[in-house]
Design a protein around this motif. Structure first.
Motif, PDB file in Angstrom:
ATOM      1  N   VAL A  96       0.857  -1.180   0.000  1.00 59.31           N
ATOM      2  CA  VAL A  96       0.000   0.000   0.000  1.00 59.31           C
ATOM      3  C   VAL A  96       0.897   1.234   0.000  1.00 59.31           C
ATOM      4  O   VAL A  96       2.083   1.150   0.320  1.00 59.31           O
ATOM      5  CB  VAL A  96      -0.948   0.031   1.222  1.00 59.31           C
ATOM      6  N   THR A  97       0.311   2.366  -0.340  1.00 60.24           N
ATOM      7  CA  THR A  97       1.113   3.584  -0.470  1.00 60.24           C
ATOM      8  C   THR A  97       1.666   4.072   0.863  1.00 60.24           C
ATOM      9  O   THR A  97       2.825   4.468   0.965  1.00 60.24           O
ATOM     10  CB  THR A  97       0.270   4.705  -1.107  1.00 60.24           C
ATOM     11  N   ARG A  98       0.817   4.043   1.917  1.00 60.83           N
ATOM     12  CA  ARG A  98       1.240   4.537   3.230  1.00 60.83           C
ATOM     13  C   ARG A  98       0.950   3.484   4.299  1.00 60.83           C
ATOM     14  O   ARG A  98      -0.043   3.587   5.037  1.00 60.83           O
ATOM     15  CB  ARG A  98       0.515   5.836   3.576  1.00 60.83           C
ATOM     16  N   PRO A  99       1.762   2.432   4.408  1.00 60.77           N
ATOM     17  CA  PRO A  99       1.517   1.433   5.449  1.00 60.77           C
ATOM     18  C   PRO A  99       1.637   2.054   6.838  1.00 60.77           C
ATOM     19  O   PRO A  99       2.414   2.980   7.049  1.00 60.77           O
ATOM     20  CB  PRO A  99       2.604   0.385   5.197  1.00 60.77           C
ATOM     21  N   GLY A 100       0.837   1.552   7.773  1.00 63.41           N
ATOM     22  CA  GLY A 100       0.912   2.077   9.131  1.00 63.41           C
ATOM     23  C   GLY A 100      -0.321   1.714   9.930  1.00 63.41           C
ATOM     24  O   GLY A 100      -1.204   0.968   9.469  1.00 63.41           O
ATOM     25  N   LEU A 108      -8.065   1.079   3.592  1.00 60.73           N
ATOM     26  CA  LEU A 108      -7.185   1.172   2.427  1.00 60.73           C
ATOM     27  C   LEU A 108      -7.087   2.614   1.934  1.00 60.73           C
ATOM     28  O   LEU A 108      -6.053   3.039   1.428  1.00 60.73           O
ATOM     29  CB  LEU A 108      -7.695   0.262   1.310  1.00 60.73           C
ATOM     30  N   GLY A 109      -8.180   3.374   2.105  1.00 59.92           N
ATOM     31  CA  GLY A 109      -8.146   4.780   1.736  1.00 59.92           C
ATOM     32  C   GLY A 109      -7.177   5.560   2.604  1.00 59.92           C
ATOM     33  O   GLY A 109      -6.435   6.423   2.118  1.00 59.92           O
ATOM     34  N   LEU A 110      -7.173   5.270   3.902  1.00 59.32           N
ATOM     35  CA  LEU A 110      -6.229   5.925   4.804  1.00 59.32           C
ATOM     36  C   LEU A 110      -4.787   5.600   4.418  1.00 59.32           C
ATOM     37  O   LEU A 110      -3.891   6.431   4.552  1.00 59.32           O
ATOM     38  CB  LEU A 110      -6.487   5.491   6.245  1.00 59.32           C
ATOM     39  N   ALA A 111      -4.589   4.376   3.938  1.00 53.91           N
ATOM     40  CA  ALA A 111      -3.244   3.937   3.562  1.00 53.91           C
ATOM     41  C   ALA A 111      -2.885   4.314   2.132  1.00 53.91           C
ATOM     42  O   ALA A 111      -1.830   3.908   1.634  1.00 53.91           O
ATOM     43  CB  ALA A 111      -3.116   2.428   3.742  1.00 53.91           C
ATOM     44  N   GLY A 112      -3.744   5.075   1.460  1.00 53.49           N
ATOM     45  CA  GLY A 112      -3.415   5.542   0.113  1.00 53.49           C
ATOM     46  C   GLY A 112      -3.658   4.538  -0.986  1.00 53.49           C
ATOM     47  O   GLY A 112      -3.128   4.679  -2.088  1.00 53.49           O
ATOM     48  N   ASP A 113      -4.445   3.476  -0.700  1.00 54.65           N
ATOM     49  CA  ASP A 113      -4.800   2.443  -1.679  1.00 54.65           C
ATOM     50  C   ASP A 113      -3.614   1.512  -1.940  1.00 54.65           C
ATOM     51  O   ASP A 113      -2.485   1.759  -1.526  1.00 54.65           O
ATOM     52  CB  ASP A 113      -5.298   3.067  -2.986  1.00 54.65           C
ATOM     53  N   LEU A 114      -3.897   0.426  -2.638  1.00 55.50           N
ATOM     54  CA  LEU A 114      -2.866  -0.532  -3.004  1.00 55.50           C
ATOM     55  C   LEU A 114      -1.944   0.060  -4.068  1.00 55.50           C
ATOM     56  O   LEU A 114      -2.363   0.880  -4.877  1.00 55.50           O
ATOM     57  CB  LEU A 114      -3.481  -1.817  -3.550  1.00 55.50           C
ATOM     58  N   PHE A 172       1.536  -3.067  -7.516  1.00 56.94           N
ATOM     59  CA  PHE A 172       2.112  -4.385  -7.290  1.00 56.94           C
ATOM     60  C   PHE A 172       1.329  -5.209  -6.265  1.00 56.94           C
ATOM     61  O   PHE A 172       1.706  -6.333  -5.960  1.00 56.94           O
ATOM     62  CB  PHE A 172       3.565  -4.249  -6.816  1.00 56.94           C
ATOM     63  N   GLY A 173       0.259  -4.665  -5.683  1.00 59.02           N
ATOM     64  CA  GLY A 173      -0.508  -5.383  -4.682  1.00 59.02           C
ATOM     65  C   GLY A 173      -1.462  -6.386  -5.315  1.00 59.02           C
ATOM     66  O   GLY A 173      -2.108  -6.106  -6.317  1.00 59.02           O
ATOM     67  N   VAL A 174      -1.570  -7.561  -4.705  1.00 60.24           N
ATOM     68  CA  VAL A 174      -2.478  -8.604  -5.190  1.00 60.24           C
ATOM     69  C   VAL A 174      -3.883  -8.300  -4.672  1.00 60.24           C
ATOM     70  O   VAL A 174      -4.151  -8.414  -3.472  1.00 60.24           O
ATOM     71  CB  VAL A 174      -2.032 -10.000  -4.734  1.00 60.24           C
ATOM     72  N   ARG A 175      -4.778  -7.932  -5.548  1.00 60.21           N
ATOM     73  CA  ARG A 175      -6.125  -7.536  -5.156  1.00 60.21           C
ATOM     74  C   ARG A 175      -7.054  -8.715  -4.901  1.00 60.21           C
ATOM     75  O   ARG A 175      -8.091  -8.564  -4.269  1.00 60.21           O
ATOM     76  CB  ARG A 175      -6.730  -6.624  -6.237  1.00 60.21           C
ATOM     77  N   GLN A 176      -6.684  -9.882  -5.378  1.00 61.12           N
ATOM     78  CA  GLN A 176      -7.554 -11.048  -5.222  1.00 61.12           C
ATOM     79  C   GLN A 176      -7.280 -11.842  -3.948  1.00 61.12           C
ATOM     80  O   GLN A 176      -7.957 -12.842  -3.688  1.00 61.12           O
ATOM     81  CB  GLN A 176      -7.387 -11.998  -6.425  1.00 61.12           C
ATOM     82  N   ASN A 177      -6.317 -11.410  -3.130  1.00 64.07           N
ATOM     83  CA  ASN A 177      -5.943 -12.233  -1.980  1.00 64.07           C
ATOM     84  C   ASN A 177      -5.455 -11.370  -0.818  1.00 64.07           C
ATOM     85  O   ASN A 177      -4.353 -11.545  -0.305  1.00 64.07           O
ATOM     86  CB  ASN A 177      -4.838 -13.219  -2.403  1.00 64.07           C
ATOM     87  N   VAL A 178      -6.291 -10.420  -0.379  1.00 62.90           N
ATOM     88  CA  VAL A 178      -5.941  -9.532   0.723  1.00 62.90           C
ATOM     89  C   VAL A 178      -6.267 -10.226   2.046  1.00 62.90           C
ATOM     90  O   VAL A 178      -7.380 -10.720   2.244  1.00 62.90           O
ATOM     91  CB  VAL A 178      -6.706  -8.198   0.611  1.00 62.90           C
ATOM     92  N   VAL A 199      -5.740  -6.208  11.296  1.00 57.60           N
ATOM     93  CA  VAL A 199      -4.547  -5.980  10.484  1.00 57.60           C
ATOM     94  C   VAL A 199      -4.848  -6.420   9.051  1.00 57.60           C
ATOM     95  O   VAL A 199      -5.296  -7.544   8.820  1.00 57.60           O
ATOM     96  CB  VAL A 199      -3.332  -6.760  11.021  1.00 57.60           C
ATOM     97  N   ILE A 200      -4.617  -5.524   8.100  1.00 58.87           N
ATOM     98  CA  ILE A 200      -4.798  -5.837   6.684  1.00 58.87           C
ATOM     99  C   ILE A 200      -3.426  -5.986   6.054  1.00 58.87           C
ATOM    100  O   ILE A 200      -2.582  -5.092   6.170  1.00 58.87           O
ATOM    101  CB  ILE A 200      -5.577  -4.719   5.965  1.00 58.87           C
ATOM    102  N   TYR A 201      -3.211  -7.127   5.406  1.00 59.10           N
ATOM    103  CA  TYR A 201      -1.933  -7.355   4.728  1.00 59.10           C
ATOM    104  C   TYR A 201      -2.175  -7.555   3.238  1.00 59.10           C
ATOM    105  O   TYR A 201      -2.939  -8.430   2.837  1.00 59.10           O
ATOM    106  CB  TYR A 201      -1.220  -8.575   5.292  1.00 59.10           C
ATOM    107  N   VAL A 202      -1.523  -6.724   2.428  1.00 62.84           N
ATOM    108  CA  VAL A 202      -1.612  -6.819   0.969  1.00 62.84           C
ATOM    109  C   VAL A 202      -0.304  -7.409   0.467  1.00 62.84           C
ATOM    110  O   VAL A 202       0.752  -6.784   0.587  1.00 62.84           O
ATOM    111  CB  VAL A 202      -1.863  -5.449   0.326  1.00 62.84           C
ATOM    112  N   GLN A 203      -0.378  -8.616  -0.070  1.00 63.88           N
ATOM    113  CA  GLN A 203       0.846  -9.265  -0.517  1.00 63.88           C
ATOM    114  C   GLN A 203       1.291  -8.745  -1.879  1.00 63.88           C
ATOM    115  O   GLN A 203       0.474  -8.281  -2.677  1.00 63.88           O
ATOM    116  CB  GLN A 203       0.654 -10.786  -0.569  1.00 63.88           C
ATOM    117  N   PRO A 204       2.582  -8.817  -2.154  1.00 66.70           N
ATOM    118  CA  PRO A 204       3.093  -8.343  -3.453  1.00 66.70           C
ATOM    119  C   PRO A 204       2.833  -9.363  -4.546  1.00 66.70           C
ATOM    120  O   PRO A 204       2.768 -10.574  -4.276  1.00 66.70           O
ATOM    121  CB  PRO A 204       4.592  -8.179  -3.188  1.00 66.70           C
ATOM    122  N   ASN A 205       2.688  -8.891  -5.777  1.00 62.75           N
ATOM    123  CA  ASN A 205       2.513  -9.820  -6.890  1.00 62.75           C
ATOM    124  C   ASN A 205       3.872 -10.338  -7.353  1.00 62.75           C
ATOM    125  O   ASN A 205       4.917  -9.977  -6.809  1.00 62.75           O
ATOM    126  CB  ASN A 205       1.738  -9.166  -8.036  1.00 62.75           C
TER     127      ASN A 205
END
Length: 269
Positions: free
Chosen positions: A158-162, A177-183, A186-192, A227-233
């Motif tokens: 995400v743009t601003r992790p925290g 996700l909006g607070l974090a500036g969106d994915l 490179f973020g995998v949108r199908q497996n958050v 906790v939301i984790y967005v994995q890299p593609n």
């Protein structure tokens, strides 16, 4: 000239195949075919030990409710973050008031009333419960309660992790996700991944942001300390494995290739 063409074709191929396909970053492509029947109960987090509430009591006669409003320092503030309405950064909002903490036994100690259990209660139901208790002493009391340390963490691509403190104690995965500036691209949108701890029990769930089905999930509305984790593609993972000096090597190779081409041209002449 043939060697130069190969270099051009190679760079063009690399640029094309390294781009993330456009259709992979679309959200909820089937939104119109899904009924948005998510229950309101999923939007209300039950209060947990460590939660902090600002509680104020009012009534027609303000003097009567003074004993129920503890004194507090107006300089004591807790910073929250507003959900951005555009691409702007989230704004910090200082809040203050009479603050009560939920102890490890799910109780708060309230003036004149004593210990009040919050176990199994959300903010709204607790407000009603407390109003009922105070009504034994005050006619038609109005209870205002706000959860002020509702935290969610967003990490990964995400743009601003925290970690963000959310106003009013309620938000959705979109809000976080909006607070974090969106994915990032490179973020995998199908497996958050959403990790949740309630009453000491840790659960996890994976969400496909490209499908509207997840709106009916109990993980659509976030809970305290989610906790939301967005994995890299795969493109990001490949880039992470690449030697950081690769760009330098390519530049040097390009210069050498240009020199070779120039020398060959001179020899032919």
């Amino acid at each position: 000239m043939i060697l130069k063409k190969y270099f051009i074709y190679g760079f063009l191929s690399l640029a094309i195949f390294s781009c993330t396909p456009r259709q992979e970053i679309n959200y909820m492509k089937d939104i119109e075919s899904i009924a948005l029947d998510n229950s309101i109960k999923n939007s209300r987090s039950t209060l947990q030990p460590g939660d902090q509430l600002i509680i104020t009591i009012t009534a027609k006669d303000l003097d009567v409710v003074k004993p129920f409003n503890q004194t507090y320092s107006s300089s004591s503030t807790i910073t929250q973050y507003s959900n951005p309405s555009s691409n702007s950064l989230p704004q910090q909002i200082p809040v203050s008031g009479p603050t009560y903490s939920v102890d490890t036994d799910y109780n708060i100690v309230f003036p004149q009333v004593g210990k009040v259990s919050v176990q199994g209660e959300n903010v709204e139901s607790f407000r009603v419960k407390l109003a009922g208790l105070i009504s034994q002493y005050v006619k038609d009391p109005v209870v205002d309660a706000k959860l002020i340390n509702f935290r969610v963490s967003v990490v990964g691509e995400v743009t601003r992790p925290g970690t963000y403190v959310v106003p009013d104690g309620t938000t959705t995965i979109w809000g976080a996700l909006g607070l974090a500036g969106d994915l990032t691209p490179f973020g995998v949108r199908q497996n958050v991944l959403v990790i949740r701890t309630v009453d000491g029990v840790i659960t996890q769930n994976r969400i496909d942001l490209t499908s509207a089905q997840f709106i009916n999930s109990p993980y659509y509305y976030l809970k305290q300390n989610d906790v939301i984790y967005v994995q890299p593609n795969s493109n990001r993972e490949k880039a992470a494995r690449v030697d950081p000096n690769t760009g330098l090597y390519i530049s040097v190779a390009s210069v050498l290739a240009s020199l070779v081409i120039g020398v060959l041209a001179l020899v032919k002449n």
